[in-house]
Write a protein that holds these residues in place. Structure first.
Motif, PDB file in Angstrom:
ATOM      1  N   LEU A   1      -8.555   0.974   3.777  1.00 43.57           N
ATOM      2  CA  LEU A   1      -8.714  -0.433   3.439  1.00 43.57           C
ATOM      3  C   LEU A   1      -9.787  -1.107   4.280  1.00 43.57           C
TER       4      LEU A   1
ATOM      5  N   CYS B   1       0.860  -1.185   0.000  1.00 46.06           N
ATOM      6  CA  CYS B   1       0.000   0.000   0.000  1.00 46.06           C
ATOM      7  C   CYS B   1       0.892   1.229   0.000  1.00 46.06           C
TER       8      CYS B   1
ATOM      9  N   TYR C   1      -5.864  -5.255  11.553  1.00 38.90           N
ATOM     10  CA  TYR C   1      -5.007  -4.811  10.458  1.00 38.90           C
ATOM     11  C   TYR C   1      -3.639  -4.445  11.028  1.00 38.90           C
TER      12      TYR C   1
ATOM     13  N   ASP D   1     -13.414  -3.216   3.341  1.00 37.87           N
ATOM     14  CA  ASP D   1     -13.734  -4.529   3.887  1.00 37.87           C
ATOM     15  C   ASP D   1     -15.034  -4.541   4.681  1.00 37.87           C
TER      16      ASP D   1
END
Length: 225
Positions: free
Chosen positions: A105, A22, A83, A109
């Motif tokens: 992110l 990322c 995460y 999700d």
């Protein structure tokens, strides 16, 4: 998270999350509102928490953190996903930028709220609720409970916010490289936006037994202006 002594600032450093590379820019993020089902606040169908863990070179702490948090949140019946936001470059640590990456992110999700949770502090008291913060941001690692930091404006270690609250303040500033300051600016962003930051009250533990600080042999300058 401890400081890195590497000098310099990057143009476009990278992070690894869940096996994916990322990238983030070293300027303040600019979140955009897109009216999709994902962007609408969950209303009664259950919430999903994203546990955002800024990380670098703390493997032993991480191996203790993950099972501890999985069990802690399972007891509270919190649907969640962890995460691990690993900064892989050699520049000074940028905690806020990693959190911004993780936020983006986690929204993809399906999470509708986040907790910024440092890897080196473990909650011990189940009275510390990680539930959806309907009344505003919640600072779980309050100054009267944190084992190290006790000044009134402290807003680090563990903070819970909804998706809309985080987007309302345009996330965190990417400009701070190294230890600290980003949480001071987060405090200002939230208070200037009119949010009431709540902290745990009337719980049965105190400074010495609400959390466990797992970092050892690290000298931290706790004197803040």
């Amino acid at each position: 998270m401890g400081p890195r002594e590497d000098e310099g600032t990057p143009g476009r450093p990278s992070a690894i999350l869940g096996g994916r590379n990322c990238y983030y820019e070293p300027e303040d993020s600019n979140f955009t509102d897109v009216e999709t089902d994902l962007e609408k606040e969950d209303q009664g169908s259950g919430h999903k928490l994203a546990v955002l863990v800024p990380y670098r070179d703390r493997f032993e702490e991480l191996m203790e953190f993950i099972p501890h948090m999985q069990n802690f949140l399972k007891i509270q019946k919190i649907e969640h996903k962890i995460y691990v936001l690993n900064q892989v470059d050699s520049y000074r640590f940028n905690r806020a930028a990693l959190i911004n990456v993780g936020f983006e992110l986690s929204m993809l999700d399906g999470s509708d709220y986040i907790v910024m949770n440092d890897v080196d502090i473990l909650p011990l008291n189940q009275e510390l609720s990680y539930e959806f913060p309907t009344k505003g941001p919640v600072h779980l690692a309050a100054p009267n409970l944190h084992p190290m930091y006790h000044f009134p404006q402290f807003l680090g270690a563990i903070v819970v916010l909804t998706r809309s609250q985080f987007k309302h303040i345009d996330g965190m500033s990417n400009k701070y490289w190294g230890w600290g300051v980003e949480d001071d600016e987060l405090y200002l962003r939230l208070t200037h936006a009119g949010f009431n930051i709540s902290r745990p009250e009337n719980i049965s533990t105190g400074i010495h037994n609400t959390f466990r600080q797992v970092t050892e042999n690290i000298v931290i300058n706790i004197f803040r202006k």
